[in-house]
Scaffold this active site. Structure first.
Site, PDB file in Angstrom:
ATOM      1  N   GLU A 123     -57.799   9.017  79.852  1.00 28.74           N
ATOM      2  CA  GLU A 123     -57.391   7.546  79.513  1.00 28.74           C
ATOM      3  C   GLU A 123     -56.847   6.854  80.702  1.00 28.74           C
ATOM      4  O   GLU A 123     -56.167   7.304  81.427  1.00 28.74           O
ATOM      5  CB  GLU A 123     -56.010   7.967  78.428  1.00 28.74           C
ATOM      6  N   GLU A 162     -51.371  13.969  75.237  1.00 29.53           N
ATOM      7  CA  GLU A 162     -49.968  13.737  75.947  1.00 29.53           C
ATOM      8  C   GLU A 162     -48.997  14.412  75.066  1.00 29.53           C
ATOM      9  O   GLU A 162     -48.055  13.604  74.425  1.00 29.53           O
ATOM     10  CB  GLU A 162     -49.940  12.158  75.893  1.00 29.53           C
TER      11      GLU A 162
HETATM   12  C1  GAL Z   1     -51.156   6.440  75.834  1.00 26.65           C
HETATM   13  C2  GAL Z   1     -51.316   7.069  74.588  1.00 26.65           C
HETATM   14  C3  GAL Z   1     -52.296   6.220  73.680  1.00 26.65           C
HETATM   15  C4  GAL Z   1     -51.595   4.765  73.740  1.00 26.65           C
HETATM   16  C5  GAL Z   1     -51.648   4.190  74.977  1.00 26.65           C
HETATM   17  C6  GAL Z   1     -51.143   2.790  75.190  1.00 26.65           C
HETATM   18  O1  GAL Z   1     -50.262   7.167  76.812  1.00 26.65           O
HETATM   19  O2  GAL Z   1     -51.936   8.169  74.878  1.00 26.65           O
HETATM   20  O3  GAL Z   1     -52.306   6.555  72.693  1.00 26.65           O
HETATM   21  O4  GAL Z   1     -50.307   4.763  73.134  1.00 26.65           O
HETATM   22  O5  GAL Z   1     -50.753   5.010  75.784  1.00 26.65           O
HETATM   23  O6  GAL Z   1     -51.226   2.491  76.482  1.00 26.65           O
END
Ligand code: GAL
Length: 857
Positions: free
Chosen positions: A548, A466
């Site tokens: 993710e 990100e």
């Molecule tokens: C994502 C990020 C992670 C964590 C997560 C929590 O956007 O890549 O590191 O912060 O959100 O939901």
């Protein structure tokens, strides 16, 4: 557990040969002090010109020259052996200076875990060297597996070098500064405030090693083993060895490399030689490196692959370097696996030709109440529980892990997405990696890939998460550069990045080999609009995965009402959270605005079958980032498993999908609701069956069938009456699994159990002790929060306690801990070299106490 201070010994041609290379642990016997304001006149800016040359092996541009003259810092008293550090803390490594707390450190947010990670830390230690170690023709290196952060190292009062990125491993050449007898090592670390989005840990938090070798030796990370073609009958094994000659004269060397099977449990070569590379000879000029290449055929190879359909077999290549005059001058072991990886736009990930659906989780580097201080057993326990759930892949979000984590992944057959950065050139927090970007990103990326490239578990490189620069033209240039580095150093894996904002038309998307999508694939929040189809249409041949997913939040064992009727709901609505206590309901349906419930992710993944799988955020809870209570709490709510290692309900939802062969039926909520008699109390069941019937006090509440992609059955109109609920799950009409919840009486006793009742006395091994608050009949009292006191006798110590509650501000080393939702944890460590019975006792006012005995030996 770890082999410290042993000479490398290998089975060699049937005989045992001792390597002249020695790797000794420097973990024991340091003195440490932390300073909240700068205690010396030093800073990275002042030391930088002496530190940059430490990256020379990993940069392709012009090498840095060490400035002439006396380097800075020699006049600082902490680098001098004469300084009296008797008032400093005696510590052994791995050491995380912040984990003992207290919580509420000034200037440290909840996002960073409220622990005192900031400030300057000094570590001091004397090391003894023999005249043999420092004579001409010998080499001494300091290998630091990770130091948080901005490390600078002095030996005998002279600044040797350092490494700023706290997650990376690095090597410093001590040879010019070492002497016979006592040598004095001093290490300065500095963590700026606001330097992380989560708890980074602090200090010398991984292993530190002293390497003694000959001046001519195999270089750091100096081998590369690949298996370009693999069949059941034969694998081609390519070997690449970098020989480094640090002497001032040319040396002619012979290299022999033999392949053995590796015994995963002992980490040693076993059996007879399985293949032998042709012996190679070369002259290496003084002060240079030379690369030797060779290929051999390995017949009937035992392949490495993820369970349950494959087996993680490993091999070890033992390279022996000799010179005519001196015989063996070095011996070096390279563990590797024989396997192929394929990335297919439609079939997904192929391991040895077999499509393997990626059932992955993201994890942070901390180990709960042990902090960032790496411990092999604690990491192994994390993996064991993830394997039990059906996890086959891990993303090391968002940085390089301890080297031993990759050894564990190789051994257990867990596929790893190795990630390097959370930030490129543009910051996320004020003192982020962007400050280091220009001078360090090449060295950090290149050294990490070189370190890990022989691990069969690594299936992809992630060059970032990100990154704010993901959508700019500059981002595409950076992405190309990082991906090219991975290709140059490895060449066998594809690269990816976690894209949350970029779309198929952004320049970076065209560059990346694998499309990694954070949250956008399933549709963010309440939206069910997936970006998978547009990506797939734009890049039909590129593999796509959910790098993710989910980010579901919950507090273990906490159920709130009313329950959303939807499959997915943004946290904040009625019944999702208890703002007074900062708890999130454990019906496992709630998540922040960018995220999704597991149920929604499963459905969307099945809607787009070309998607290779997912990496759930997160497998385990971690310290910091306590969304949705970022300012109040101290650890995350995202984990499928809580910070203490207790399973949240979600564990069984993932297990039901990921291990369809396991008869899963898991009931929620608990059934002890003295204030809810007569009120609607929804009952949900997570199951791998296709049907289930719920019984309330013996009376059927109806039989329900699961829908496609759904592992949850809901009886949302149940009225609570005390007693017992039972669910019977069916599969193909046959009884498949059963679960029950009983109304518990009041707390009466403590039940104490250990995950292992025999541990090694190496001073590192751990036993994880669970304490359950039970009623007279042995039923766990689901909302019990009794205060429990722990004590220990015998050759062990309580390192920390926890309960999985992100709001608990009692420091982790405390031997008094309140239960959370009926459970608490104590972590017991063996004392080095002492054998015997460690007795761990737990007591609580008004309850019958309990104890367990752990044998150390
Ligand atoms: C994502 C990020 C992670 C964590 C997560 C929590 O956007 O890549 O590191 O912060 O959100 O939901």
């Amino acid at each position: 557990m770890l082999l410290f201070g042993l000479l490398f010994v290998a089975v060699f041609g049937g005989a045992v040969a001792e390597s002249p290379r020695e790797r000794t642990s420097l973990n024991a016997g340091w003195r440490f002090s932390r300073f909240t304001s700068n205690p010396d006149s030093l800073s990275y800016a002042a030391l930088k010109q002496w530190i940059l040359p430490s990256s020379n092996d990993f940069i392709t541009r012009e090498k840095y020259q060490r400035p002439s003259g006396t380097p800075p810092g020699s006049d600082v008293e902490y680098v001098q052996s004469s300084f009296d550090d008797s008032e400093w803390d005696p510590v052994n490594l791995p050491h995380d200076w912040a984990i003992k707390g207290p919580f509420g450190a000034p200037g440290v947010s909840g996002s960073e875990g409220k622990l005192p990670y900031n400030g300057v830390g000094w570590y001091r230690k004397t090391i003894a060297l023999e005249s043999e170690d420092v004579k001409s023709g010998k080499q001494l290196y300091l290998d630091i597996d990770g130091a948080m952060s901005y490390a600078s190292v002095w030996l005998n009062g002279i600044l040797v070098g350092g490494w700023p990125y706290g997650y990376n491993s690095f090597r410093l050449d001590l040879t010019p500064y070492a002497k016979s007898g006592k040598n004095f090592l001093a290490i300065r670390l500095e963590n700026a405030p606001n330097s992380s989005r989560w708890y980074p840990g602090a200090g010398l938090y991984r292993n530190v090693w002293l390497i003694k070798s000959n001046a001519i030796h195999i270089a750091q990370y100096g081998t590369k083993v690949t298996t370009p073609s693999v069949s059941a009958e034969q694998a081609t094994v390519d070997l690449n060895v970098i020989v480094e000659n640090n002497s001032n004269s040319s040396k002619k060397v012979d290299l022999i490399t033999e392949i053995y099977e590796l015994d995963a449990a002992t980490g040693k070569a076993v059996g007879s030689t399985k293949a032998r590379f042709d012996s190679l000879s070369i002259s290496v000029a003084g002060g240079t490196k030379q690369v030797l290449n060779s290929t051999v055929a390995l017949t009937n190879p035992k392949l490495w692959g993820p369970p349950p359909t494959q087996t993680p077999n490993q091999y070890v290549a033992i390279s022996t370097l000799s010179t005519g005059a001196n015989g063996t001058v070095d011996q070096y072991e390279t563990r590797f696996g024989v396997r192929t990886i394929g990335y297919d736009g439609t079939k997904g990930l192929l391991v040895n030709g077999e499509p393997v659906y990626v059932q992955g989780v993201c994890n942070h580097h901390d180990l709960g109440s042990l902090g960032a201080a790496f411990n092999v057993r604690a990491a192994e326990r994390q993996l064991e529980m993830l394997l039990e759930m059906g996890t086959n892949a891990l993303r090391t979000s968002h940085n390089m892990p301890a080297p031993e984590l990759l050894d564990l992944a190789d051994r257990y057959g867990i596929m790893v997405m190795g990630e390097t950065f959370d930030t490129w050139k543009t910051q996320k927090v004020v003192n982020d990696y962007h400050l280091l970007w220009d001078e360090w990103h090449e060295a950090d990326m290149r050294s990490y890939v070189r370190r890990e490239r022989n691990h069969p578990s690594i299936i992809a490189w992630s060059i970032g998460n990100e990154m704010p620069d993901q959508s700019s033209a500059a981002g595409a240039t950076i992405g190309k550069e990082l991906q090219d580095i991975a290709r140059q150093e490895d060449g066998t894996r594809q690269s990816t990045a976690g894209l949350n904002n970029a779309g198929p038309t952004t320049e970076l998307a065209k560059v990346l080999e694998i499309i990694g999508l954070n949250y956008q694939g399933e549709g963010k929040g309440n939206s069910w609009t997936s970006t998978y189809p547009t990506w797939h249409n734009a890049f039909p041949n590129k593999m796509i995965w959910g790098s993710e997913t989910a980010s579901t939040v919950s507090s273990r064992g906490t159920y709130l009402f009313p329950v959303t009727p939807n499959k997915t709901a943004i946290v904040g609505g009625a019944g999702s959270e208890d703002n007074a206590k900062q708890y999130v309901s454990s019906y496992e349906l709630y998540h922040p605005s960018w995220a999704a419930s597991p149920d929604k992710v499963f459905e969307q993944q099945d809607n787009f079958p070309y998607v290779a799988g997912e990496f759930v955020w997160t497998g385990w809870d971690y310290i910091g980032e306590p969304t949705p209570y970022d300012t109040q709490s101290r650890s995350s709510y995202f984990g499928i498993i809580d910070l203490a290692g207790f399973k949240k309900d979600r564990f069984w939802l993932y297990q039901a999908r990921w291990r369809p062969e396991v008869p899963v039926a898991h009931l929620l909520p608990h059934w002890t609701w003295p204030n809810r008699t007569g009120q609607v109390t929804p009952v949900h069941v997570f199951t791998s069956g296709d049907e289930a019937e719920l019984f309330i006090n013996g009376k059927s509440a109806g039989r329900k069938k699961t829908e496609k992609s759904s592992y949850r059955l809901r009886w949302d109109n149940v009225t609570y009456t005390p007693g017992e609920i039972i669910v019977v799950a069916y599969k193909n009409g046959e009884k498949w699994a059963e679960d029950a919840r009983k109304t518990a009486g009041s707390a009466a006793k403590l039940n104490v159990t250990a995950d292992r009742t025999t541990i090694s006395n190496d001073g590192y091994d751990l036993s994880f002790i669970t304490i359950a608050v039970q009623d007279e009949d042995g039923e766990v009292v689901p909302e019990a929060s009794n205060s429990i006191s722990f004590s220990v006798s015998g050759p062990g110590e309580i390192v920390s306690t926890d309960n999985g509650d992100p709001t608990d501000m009692v420091a982790f080393p405390s031997t008094t801990r309140k239960a959370f939702s009926g459970l608490a944890l104590a972590i017991v460590r063996s004392k080095p070299g002492s054998s015997g019975s460690i007795k761990v006792s737990a007591s609580s006012n008004g309850l019958t106490g309990g104890e367990v005995t752990v044998q150390a030996g």
